[in-house]
Design a protein around this motif. Structure first.
Motif, mmCIF file in Angstrom:
data_model
loop_
_atom_site.group_PDB
_atom_site.id
_atom_site.type_symbol
_atom_site.label_atom_id
_atom_site.label_comp_id
_atom_site.label_asym_id
_atom_site.label_seq_id
_atom_site.Cartn_x
_atom_site.Cartn_y
_atom_site.Cartn_z
ATOM 1 N N LYS A 38 -42.315 41.203 2.222
ATOM 2 C CA LYS A 38 -42.289 41.275 3.687
ATOM 3 C C LYS A 38 -42.551 42.697 4.176
ATOM 4 C CE LYS A 38 -39.197 37.329 4.412
ATOM 5 N NZ LYS A 38 -37.889 36.884 4.960
ATOM 6 N N ILE A 39 -42.010 43.678 3.411
ATOM 7 C CA ILE A 39 -42.232 45.074 3.805
ATOM 8 C C ILE A 39 -43.707 45.443 3.675
ATOM 9 C CG2 ILE A 39 -41.735 47.464 3.134
ATOM 10 C CD1 ILE A 39 -38.905 46.534 2.408
ATOM 11 N N LEU A 40 -44.363 44.965 2.626
ATOM 12 C CA LEU A 40 -45.785 45.253 2.442
ATOM 13 C C LEU A 40 -46.639 44.617 3.538
ATOM 14 C CD1 LEU A 40 -46.120 44.828 -1.424
ATOM 15 C CD2 LEU A 40 -46.052 46.968 -0.122
ATOM 16 N N GLU A 41 -46.165 43.523 4.114
ATOM 17 C CA GLU A 41 -46.931 42.825 5.147
ATOM 18 C C GLU A 41 -46.619 43.314 6.561
ATOM 19 O OE1 GLU A 41 -45.845 38.802 4.485
ATOM 20 O OE2 GLU A 41 -46.967 38.608 2.595
ATOM 21 N N LEU A 42 -45.669 44.252 6.697
ATOM 22 C CA LEU A 42 -45.301 44.740 8.028
ATOM 23 C C LEU A 42 -46.431 45.563 8.651
ATOM 24 C CD1 LEU A 42 -41.596 45.967 7.673
ATOM 25 C CD2 LEU A 42 -42.422 44.126 9.151
ATOM 26 N N PRO A 43 -46.651 45.397 9.968
ATOM 27 C CA PRO A 43 -47.606 46.297 10.658
ATOM 28 C C PRO A 43 -47.075 47.733 10.652
ATOM 29 C CG PRO A 43 -47.134 44.321 11.962
ATOM 30 C CD PRO A 43 -46.151 44.327 10.843
ATOM 31 N N ASP A 44 -48.000 48.688 10.707
ATOM 32 C CA ASP A 44 -47.604 50.087 10.619
ATOM 33 C C ASP A 44 -46.664 50.504 11.749
ATOM 34 O OD1 ASP A 44 -49.174 50.189 8.411
ATOM 35 O OD2 ASP A 44 -50.872 51.176 9.402
ATOM 36 N N ASP A 45 -46.851 49.949 12.929
ATOM 37 C CA ASP A 45 -46.037 50.384 14.065
ATOM 38 C C ASP A 45 -44.614 49.816 14.038
ATOM 39 O OD1 ASP A 45 -46.836 47.800 14.429
ATOM 40 O OD2 ASP A 45 -47.247 48.012 16.587
ATOM 41 N N GLN A 46 -44.292 48.950 13.081
ATOM 42 C CA GLN A 46 -42.950 48.369 13.000
ATOM 43 C C GLN A 46 -42.128 48.919 11.842
ATOM 44 O OE1 GLN A 46 -43.112 44.096 12.926
ATOM 45 N NE2 GLN A 46 -44.441 43.958 14.740
ATOM 46 N N ILE A 47 -42.727 49.742 11.032
ATOM 47 C CA ILE A 47 -42.030 50.194 9.817
ATOM 48 C C ILE A 47 -40.838 51.082 10.162
ATOM 49 C CG2 ILE A 47 -42.289 51.497 7.674
ATOM 50 C CD1 ILE A 47 -45.180 50.645 7.594
ATOM 51 N N LEU A 48 -41.025 52.026 11.107
ATOM 52 C CA LEU A 48 -39.929 52.924 11.456
ATOM 53 C C LEU A 48 -38.750 52.155 12.057
ATOM 54 C CD1 LEU A 48 -38.826 55.761 11.632
ATOM 55 C CD2 LEU A 48 -39.956 56.013 13.863
#
Length: 392
Positions: free
Chosen positions: A305-315
């Motif tokens: 799920k972490i690998l599939e997260l959009p970049d703007d949601q990681i933080l």
């Protein structure tokens, strides 16, 4: 050791090699046996080498032989008795010694009567006395004595005072009552959850009506029967510990993605203390290992799920992970405090305070404070004062 009641009934066609079930053959062991009936039929549990060896040793035995093996297992008996109060242990040993002494006395009296009469009738009487002695000895169980906790806690082999268990196994729910000749089928679990009996909650819908009917039937028997409904569940500390370890790995995976996006992300946080606080939070707790057999699967699912997260949601996910870790840490502290409370209560219950009270009473007596403390007068002092009064 007793035989099962004549009206015991159960499922005659159960494959006992599939489901572990033991008859109860002695007093005071019903709670321990009910727990073992559950954990021995829960293959997902790690029960340790000793219990695993016992289960394997009794696997091909019938219910009565399993019950006999359980009654004679010193390790299980010692663990059971370790929860008893010293007074309970002393009462049990005193009762066993008393029954043994009475049995020897009866044998001596029977032998003396046989010598005096020297008749066949006397031999018959002697044999009758010996049979009666054997019955008395059977009331005293065997040397493998299970101790009850408290005077009113005797778990007798009767249908009104019994602890039994319900367990999902092989797509069905079973009632495991040591007084029955075998497991009793309660009902089938819906087909959607048969593949994972223990992990599903649907079996509770099957067992709930059975428990209600059981309580109503016993309450209608005219006896004042009290009920306790207990559940064997995953340990709170182990569960929270696994959650914390999952969050630790999730935090590392999120930080690896953040480092690739912006190596300077730590200095751009709105609150610069967030990162240091998170580091202190996770580093303060050492990795105790994992307890859930499916931990690896859960960890890999979170990683995907972490690998599939959009970049703007990681933080935002990283901040959420740190907040969850704080909550889990508080729950872990509560579990530790709860365990310490239970350990203290168990220590108070099982500690032998008799030597302390004896030494305290002796010290009071030596100082001359024992009788005044008890509200009694000292006979020697009373006699001395009476003598002085007569002289005056």
């Amino acid at each position: 050791m007793r035989d099962l009641p004549g009206d015991a009934s159960g499922s005659e066609d159960v494959d006992f090699n599939e489901i572990w079930f033991a008859n109860q053959l002695i007093h005071n062991a019903c709670a321990t046996q009910a727990i073992l009936n559950v954990i021995f039929n829960s293959p997902q549990l790690d029960i340790g080498d000793k219990l695993r060896n016992f289960k394997d040793f009794t696997r091909n035995m019938g219910p009565k032989m399993k019950g006999l093996a359980l009654s004679n297992d010193l390790g299980i008996r010692d663990i059971h008795n370790s929860m008893a109060r010293p007074a309970d242990l002393q009462d049990a040993l005193h009762g066993l010694a008393k029954r043994t002494a009475l049995t020897d006395s009866e044998k001596r009296r029977a032998a003396e009567r046989a010598k005096r009469k020297n008749k066949p009738a006397a031999k018959k009487k002697k044999k009758a006395d010996e049979d009666e002695d054997e019955d008395d000895d059977s009331d005293g169980e065997t040397v493998y004595h299970y101790v009850g906790y408290g005077r009113e806690s005797r778990c007798d082999i009767t249908t009104d005072e019994q602890i039994f268990s319900y367990v999902p196994f092989k797509g069905k729910v079973w009632e495991l009552d040591g007084l029955r000749v075998g497991p009793l089928e309660v009902g089938e679990i819906p087909s959607t959850s048969k593949s994972n009996d223990q992990g599903s909650q649907e079996w509770l819908e099957v067992v709930r009506p059975a428990i209600r009917i059981k309580i109503e039937s016993l309450q209608g028997s005219g006896h004042d029967i009290r009920f306790n409904l207990l559940a064997l569940v995953e340990g709170g500390w182990e569960k929270r510990s696994d959650e914390f370890e999952l969050l630790r790995r999730e935090k590392r995976a999120l930080e690896r993605r953040l480092d690739k996006l912006d190596p300077e992300w730590k200095t751009k946080l709105e609150d610069p203390t967030v990162y240091s606080t998170a580091e202190d939070l996770f580093s303060a707790r050492a990795d105790p290992g994992v307890f859930n057999p499916s931990f690896g699967f859960l960890s890999s699912e979170r990683g995907k799920k972490i690998l599939e997260l959009p970049d703007d949601q990681i933080l935002q996910e990283w901040l959420r992970c740190c907040r969850d870790a704080q909550s889990v840490t508080m729950l872990l502290r509560e579990e530790q405090e709860k365990a310490q409370t239970w350990a203290t209560e168990s220590s108070k219950r099982t500690h032998d305070f008799e030597p302390f009270f004896r030494a305290f009473a002796e010290a009071l007596h030596e100082e001359g404070h024992l009788l005044p403390t008890l509200g009694l007068s000292d006979p020697a002092a009373t006699e001395a004062s009476a003598s002085r009064a007569q002289k005056e």
